[in-house]
Design a protein around this motif. Sequence first.
Motif, PDB file in Angstrom:
ATOM      1  N   VAL A 394       0.806  -1.210   0.000  1.00 27.84           N
ATOM      2  CA  VAL A 394       0.000   0.000   0.000  1.00 27.84           C
ATOM      3  C   VAL A 394       0.841   1.263   0.000  1.00 27.84           C
ATOM      4  N   ASP A 395       1.949   1.293   0.760  1.00 29.01           N
ATOM      5  CA  ASP A 395       2.721   2.528   0.873  1.00 29.01           C
ATOM      6  C   ASP A 395       3.342   2.929  -0.452  1.00 29.01           C
ATOM      7  N   ARG A 396       3.927   1.958  -1.164  1.00 28.58           N
ATOM      8  CA  ARG A 396       4.537   2.285  -2.448  1.00 28.58           C
ATOM      9  C   ARG A 396       3.477   2.633  -3.496  1.00 28.58           C
ATOM     10  N   TYR A 400       3.278   6.262  -5.498  1.00 26.66           N
ATOM     11  CA  TYR A 400       3.236   6.454  -6.955  1.00 26.66           C
ATOM     12  C   TYR A 400       1.963   7.185  -7.382  1.00 26.66           C
ATOM     13  N   ALA A 401       0.856   6.925  -6.703  1.00 25.93           N
ATOM     14  CA  ALA A 401      -0.380   7.657  -7.019  1.00 25.93           C
ATOM     15  C   ALA A 401      -0.176   9.156  -6.788  1.00 25.93           C
ATOM     16  N   VAL A 422      -6.179   9.731  -1.903  1.00 29.35           N
ATOM     17  CA  VAL A 422      -5.324   8.542  -1.968  1.00 29.35           C
ATOM     18  C   VAL A 422      -5.213   7.987  -0.557  1.00 29.35           C
ATOM     19  N   PRO A 423      -5.702   6.767  -0.304  1.00 29.43           N
ATOM     20  CA  PRO A 423      -5.689   6.216   1.059  1.00 29.43           C
ATOM     21  C   PRO A 423      -4.313   5.659   1.439  1.00 29.43           C
ATOM     22  N   TYR A 450     -10.864   2.895  -1.741  1.00 34.72           N
ATOM     23  CA  TYR A 450     -11.000   4.259  -1.224  1.00 34.72           C
ATOM     24  C   TYR A 450     -10.441   5.329  -2.160  1.00 34.72           C
ATOM     25  N   THR A 451      -9.691   4.954  -3.169  1.00 38.10           N
ATOM     26  CA  THR A 451      -9.069   5.944  -4.059  1.00 38.10           C
ATOM     27  C   THR A 451     -10.130   6.665  -4.884  1.00 38.10           C
ATOM     28  N   LEU A 452     -10.043   8.005  -4.915  1.00 39.35           N
ATOM     29  CA  LEU A 452     -11.018   8.821  -5.641  1.00 39.35           C
ATOM     30  C   LEU A 452     -10.299   9.916  -6.424  1.00 39.35           C
ATOM     31  N   VAL A 453     -10.769  10.137  -7.649  1.00 42.09           N
ATOM     32  CA  VAL A 453     -10.139  11.131  -8.527  1.00 42.09           C
ATOM     33  C   VAL A 453     -11.207  11.851  -9.337  1.00 42.09           C
ATOM     34  N   THR A 454     -10.818  12.975  -9.921  1.00 41.27           N
ATOM     35  CA  THR A 454     -11.665  13.664 -10.895  1.00 41.27           C
ATOM     36  C   THR A 454     -11.196  13.286 -12.304  1.00 41.27           C
TER      37      THR A 454
END
Length: 621
Positions: A394-396, A400-401, A422-423, A450-454
Motif C-alpha cells: 500500500v505505501d509504495r 506512486y499515485a 489517496v488512502p 478508497y481511491t477517488l479522482v476527478t
Amino acid sequence: MMGVNDDSVEKNVRVFVLFLIIAATFAVYLFKIFSFQIVEGSVYRTQSRTNQIAVNTIPAQRGEIFDRNATLPMVVNSDSFAVSVIPGEIPKGNYDTVASKLASLLGSKKTEIDRKIPSRLRRSFSSIEVKVNVPYETIAKIAENSTDLPGVYWRSKPIRNYVETGSISHVIGYVGDITKEEIKVMYNQGYKENSIIGKTGIEKQYDSLLQGKPGQERRTVDVRGRIISDTPVIEPPEMGKNLVLTIDSRIQKLAEEALGNRVGAAVVLRPADGEVLAMVSYPYYDQDIFNNDDAASKYAELANDPNRPLLNRAVNAIYPPASTFKTIMTTAILTEKSFPAEKKVECPGRITYGDRVFTCHIKYPGHGWLDLKNALAQSCDVYYWVVGRDNLGVDRIASYAKEFGFGDSLNIDLPAQSEGFVPTASWKERRYHERWLGGDTMNMSIGQGYTLVTPMHVANMMAMVCNEGKIYKPHLLKEVRNPADNSVVQTVQPEILHESNIEQSVWKEVQRDLRYVITDGTAVYPMHNKKIQIAGKTGTAEVNESHDHWHSWMVAYAPYDAPVEDQVVVVVLVEAVNDWEWWAPYATNIIIQGIFQNQTYSESIEELGFKYLERLHQRQE
C-alpha cells in the motif's frame, strides 16, 4: 540730553502706530468672523445644506470572453436597466397607488412588487430592486411619469449575454448581484452594494480583471435635487479586460456531442503546456436564466435537480479511477523492479484471499498466464491483485499515485475543485480504527476501494506519461487583452505542477504498453482508428456490490507517434446512472478523430464506421 529724549519719543510713537495697525487688523478679522458665524451664519448654513454635489455612478462594462481563436466572443454585454424603489420616500398612504402605477408601466403585476416590498419594509429608506432587464423604452415611460412615482429610481445595469451556451456553462460560469455576506468580505476590494460579480467559473475566478472601473458624473444640485450647474464633471468608466481562453469552441462542441446526454464528463488537454481545449460536464445549464427576475427560483430548481446540473464533473466530482489506475501500477512495477515485467502470473478468473473470493470481472474462466504488458492490455485484475499485494504494498502504491498528482489540488484556474483522495494504512486506522488488510491493497491495485479522482486528475496522469515525467498545471486562461486596442496585456506561461525522477526508459515502456492496449487489448474495437495512432487505457468502476452498475472510463492520447507538442489527452467518463453501454471509449475515439481530421461529430462517426451507433446515441438524447 535733549537729543536722547527726542529719539525715545519718536520710538514710542512708532511702536504706538504699529500697535494701532495690528489692533485694527485684528479687529477687522474679528468682525468678519463674527459676521460669518453670527450675522450671516444662517445664510451660509442654508446654502451649504441646499447646494450639494450629486454623484451618479456610471457602471463599467465587464470584459468580454473569447475562445482561443479570439475572433467572436462567447460572452458579451447587452444594455439594460434596473428599477428600484425606496419605500420610505413614498408619501404615507400612497404606496398602493405608486406600486400599481409602476407595475402597469413595467408590464407586471402589483403583487410581484408587493412580494419584493413586504409591509414591514414600506417605511425603509433602503433601495429595493424590483425589476431587472428593463428596456430603455420602459424607462422612458417611467421618466415621463416620474412626478406620480415618488421613490422610484432606475440605473443602467448591463446584462451578460452568453452567446455560447451548453456545456461551456461550467467553464464560463455566470454573474449575479453581490450578496450582503459577499460585500462584507469584498468591500475593501472596491465592491459596492449594487455590484455585479462573478458567481462561478471564469466569471468568478477572474472577476477582478473583468470588472473594469466604474465612472462618475458629478453635478451641483439643490436640496430638491434640481441641477444648479449646467456642465457635469464626468469621469468616464474603464471597461474590464477581455479574456482569451484556451478552450477551442470547435473541440468543445465535438466533445459535447460525443458525450451526448449522458451524465458524465469529457476533458481534452494539451499535455505539453496544460492548456484545456475542452471541458464538458453533463447535465449543464443555461447561464442566461440568471438575467431574469426569477433567477433565485431557477437556481433553487437547478440546485434540487437530482442530476446536479450545477456540478462541474470534470473537476469537482470524484470517482474511483478503476482500471485507468493500472497505468500507475505498471509504472510502479517497472520502476521498482520488484516483479520482473516478463514474469507471468496465472489468471484463473478468480482468486481467494481470506474469506473472500475476488473475481476478475473482465473475463471468466480467466486470462491464463500473462506478463505485465498483456496484463495491462487485457486489464487483468488478478495480475495486479497479486503483484500489488505481494510485491508493491500500500505505501509504495500510494506514493506512486501521489507522484501522478492524485490526492492533490489540480491548481486549475477555477474557483472550486476537488483534490480527490489517496488512502494509506495509517489513514484507515485513524478513520475507521481498523487495520489495513491485504484485500484493501488488492482493491487499490485496480483503482477501486478508497481511491477517488476527478476526470482532470486522470487527464493529468496520462499527460505525465506523454511528458515522460512532467505534469503542467492545467489552465483555462490563455491571454488577457486590452479592450481599447486588443493588445495583449498578459500571456499565461506553462507552469510545471510536478516533476518525477522516474527513468525515461520506464516512460518509453509504459507508452508502448498503452499503445498495445489499443492494438491488441480491451479497446481494440471501439478505439480502432485507421488514420490516427492512439494509446490509452479503459476502465470500468464498480459502484455497488450487485455488480450491475459501472462507471465507464477511457483515457487516451494521440497521435502516439507525434511529438508531445502535437499530442492531446482525452478523458471521457460516463456515470453509472446511465444505461450501461460502455460508451466512453467510443466517445474518446470520436473526439480524437474529429480533432485531427477536422471533422464534426457526424463526419467522425461516419468515417469510423460507428454510424450504427447513432440510434443508440440518439436514444440517450
